[in-house]
Design an enzyme around this catalytic site. Structure first.
Site, PDB file in Angstrom:
ATOM      1  N   ARG A   1      26.656  19.656  -3.829  1.00  2.68           N
ATOM      2  CA  ARG A   1      26.754  18.426  -4.601  1.00  2.68           C
ATOM      3  C   ARG A   1      26.960  18.655  -6.110  1.00  2.68           C
ATOM      4  NH1 ARG A   1      23.328  14.970  -5.252  1.00  2.68           N
ATOM      5  NH2 ARG A   1      24.650  13.124  -5.072  1.00  2.68           N
TER       6      ARG A   1
ATOM      7  N   GLU B   1      23.313   1.122   8.127  1.00  3.58           N
ATOM      8  CA  GLU B   1      23.609   2.535   8.351  1.00  3.58           C
ATOM      9  C   GLU B   1      23.138   3.412   7.185  1.00  3.58           C
ATOM     10  OE1 GLU B   1      27.813   2.352   8.732  1.00  3.58           O
ATOM     11  OE2 GLU B   1      27.783   1.213  10.595  1.00  3.58           O
ATOM     12  N   PRO B   2      21.843   3.478   6.934  1.00 11.22           N
ATOM     13  CA  PRO B   2      21.354   4.314   5.832  1.00 11.22           C
ATOM     14  C   PRO B   2      21.378   5.790   6.190  1.00 11.22           C
ATOM     15  CG  PRO B   2      19.509   3.436   7.049  1.00 11.22           C
ATOM     16  CD  PRO B   2      20.751   2.843   7.683  1.00 11.22           C
ATOM     17  N   GLY B   3      21.641   6.609   5.217  1.00  9.86           N
ATOM     18  CA  GLY B   3      21.551   8.061   5.400  1.00  9.86           C
ATOM     19  C   GLY B   3      20.748   8.642   4.263  1.00  9.86           C
ATOM     20  N   ARG B   4      21.361   8.662   3.063  1.00  9.25           N
ATOM     21  CA  ARG B   4      20.716   9.175   1.863  1.00  9.25           C
ATOM     22  C   ARG B   4      19.333   8.543   1.652  1.00  9.25           C
ATOM     23  NH1 ARG B   4      23.771  10.909  -2.563  1.00  9.25           N
ATOM     24  NH2 ARG B   4      25.480   9.675  -1.737  1.00  9.25           N
TER      25      ARG B   4
ATOM     26  N   CYS C   1      31.331  33.763  -5.877  1.00  6.80           N
ATOM     27  CA  CYS C   1      32.364  34.185  -6.827  1.00  6.80           C
ATOM     28  C   CYS C   1      33.240  33.000  -7.236  1.00  6.80           C
ATOM     29  CB  CYS C   1      33.205  35.308  -6.207  1.00  6.80           C
ATOM     30  SG  CYS C   1      34.285  36.121  -7.384  1.00  6.80           S
ATOM     31  N   GLU C   2      32.648  32.045  -7.926  1.00  8.73           N
ATOM     32  CA  GLU C   2      33.332  30.858  -8.449  1.00  8.73           C
ATOM     33  C   GLU C   2      32.618  30.418  -9.719  1.00  8.73           C
ATOM     34  OE1 GLU C   2      35.986  29.289  -7.330  1.00  8.73           O
ATOM     35  OE2 GLU C   2      36.220  30.178  -5.334  1.00  8.73           O
TER      36      GLU C   2
ATOM     37  N   TYR D   1      23.031  15.443   2.301  1.00 10.24           N
ATOM     38  CA  TYR D   1      24.259  16.113   1.844  1.00 10.24           C
ATOM     39  C   TYR D   1      23.941  17.457   1.196  1.00 10.24           C
ATOM     40  CZ  TYR D   1      25.696  11.373   2.747  1.00 10.24           C
ATOM     41  OH  TYR D   1      25.895  10.171   3.356  1.00 10.24           O
TER      42      TYR D   1
ATOM     43  N   GLY E   1      24.508   3.127   2.000  1.00 10.79           N
ATOM     44  CA  GLY E   1      24.804   3.305   0.590  1.00 10.79           C
ATOM     45  C   GLY E   1      23.675   3.049  -0.373  1.00 10.79           C
TER      46      GLY E   1
END
Length: 407
Positions: free
Chosen positions: A299, A260-263, A331-332, A360, A226
């Protein structure tokens, strides 16, 4: 290293994800060094960027893997991560995923409910294998982050309250098929305030001490991930202060810290390259339409997230920069990458660079509107190489073709 984005776009096309493996190495070593003198394992959160080459690169540095599905566990193993460095987290695990984890003999499974604990016990009994487990404790601490990535409050679906955790540990201690070796907490993602982390660590460390008093000896103190990064003007937590708060909380306890790092490891080591298709105006509203879309980078649409967008093509002499929304072809109305961005007049083929897209980004990409997913490139040691080919139409329909009824 210096990356020639223009050359990569010309060679591999756009949209294109580009990762700086040297920066990933630097981020990993900075975090690992912050825990020097303390037993620790940095288990990379695979969900942030699950490319096999990214996982393998971190594995060679000594990282483990934090997985939240059977697929991620298999990715970690295929990338060379040893089982004793793998953690399996997640609020809902199927029996076949639990069985996979036990057969692979990973370090531990993080459990999030009494019901899940009973399922793990049943699978372990059937296989004749004792399951090493950790229980995710919900310390009810406000992480002060986006509500979609907040996980440490009672209103979130993750973890169990302290009283329930104690009951689970006692049950596991008395079970022939469960070995309660760890404790886990993770209060949210993109954390930029140190105090909630310090508070949560203290609460969970006190629980470890109370468990020891009733004969439950915890060996692994899993602090989750986090750590926030800079997207715009955030002031990230210093990793030394982060590590110090954790080690102070567990002072006097013989524990291995699991992180547990990711970002933190990959976000600012990745970019998304996209080209301008054309411009249009609806009244006073200006749109710059590019070939990347929400299916490539979700994101902004999902979290209203900000990513800095840089124009790489020389635009001198074109005129004054004015506000524009950078949007994709999907198409959004929610298909946008940046809003009210000051841009000079653009022309078809102009190259834009979207920053902080290493986490992400591709991992949340989809084939919405039957759009192929982007290629991925790794840069290291002065050169760049493909680590995933661009997806074509045949790749997308391969699993459907055998079921197509001929008329």
């Amino acid at each position: 290293m210096t990356i020639d984005f223009q050359a990569l776009a010309d060679k591999y096309g756009t949209p294109l994800y580009v990762y700086d493996f040297e920066r990933i190495t630097e981020n990993y070593r900075q975090l690992k060094d912050a825990f020097a003198g303390q037993k620790s394992l940095i288990a990379y959160a695979v969900k942030a960027n699950s490319n096999l080459s990214v996982i393998a690169h971190l594995g060679k540095l000594g990282a483990g893997a934090d997985c939240v599905s059977g697929g991620e566990l298999l990715r970690a193993r295929r990338a060379g991560i040893e089982p004793y460095r793998i953690i399996f987290s997640g609020v809902g695990k199927r029996d076949e995923e639990i069985e996979l984890a036990l057969r692979e003999e990973i370090l531990l499974l993080n459990l999030e409910s009494e019901a899940e604990m009973k399922r793990v016990e049943d699978v372990a009994r059937r296989l004749g294998k004792e399951a090493r487990i950790s229980i995710r404790v919900n310390p009810n601490v406000d992480p002060k982050t986006h509500p979609y990535i907040s996980t440490g409050l009672h209103e979130n679906k993750f973890g169990v309250e302290i009283d329930i955790a104690k009951r689970m540990y006692i049950y596991a201690k008395n079970s022939d098929w469960l070995d309660p070796v760890g404790i886990h907490f993770h209060i949210g993602s993109q954390l930029t305030d140190m105090e909630p982390i310090r508070e949560a660590a203290g609460i969970v460390a006190d629980l470890v001490r109370s468990l020891a008093a009733i004969g439950v000896e915890i060996r692994f103190f899993d602090v989750g991930g986090g750590l926030g990064v800079v997207y715009r003007d955030e002031e990230p937590i210093e990793v030394e202060a982060y590590a110090r708060a954790i080690t102070e909380a567990i002072r006097g306890l013989d524990l291995t810290i699991l992180c547990e790092p990711g970002r933190y490891l990959v976000a600012n080591a990745g970019w998304l390259l996209t080209r301008v298709l054309y411009e249009k105006r609806n009244g006073e509203k200006r749109f710059v339409i590019v070939d990347a879309a929400m299916n490539d980078l979700l994101r902004p649409s999902l979290y209203d997230a900000y990513h800095r967008v840089e124009m790489l093509t020389e635009s001198e002499g074109r005129g004054e920069a004015t506000p524009a929304d950078v949007v994709g072809p999907v198409c959004e109305s929610g298909d946008w990458l940046a809003k009210d961005l000051e841009l000079p007049p653009t022309e078809p083929g102009d190259l834009l660079l979207i920053h902080s897209a290493g986490a992400y980004g591709f991992t949340m990409a989809s084939n919405y509107n039957t759009r192929g997913r982007a290629a991925e490139i790794a840069c290291e040691g002065g050169s760049c190489r493909p680590i995933r080919d661009r997806e074509n139409f045949e790749d997308q329909i391969r699993l459907e073709l055998g079921h197509l009824e001929e008329e």
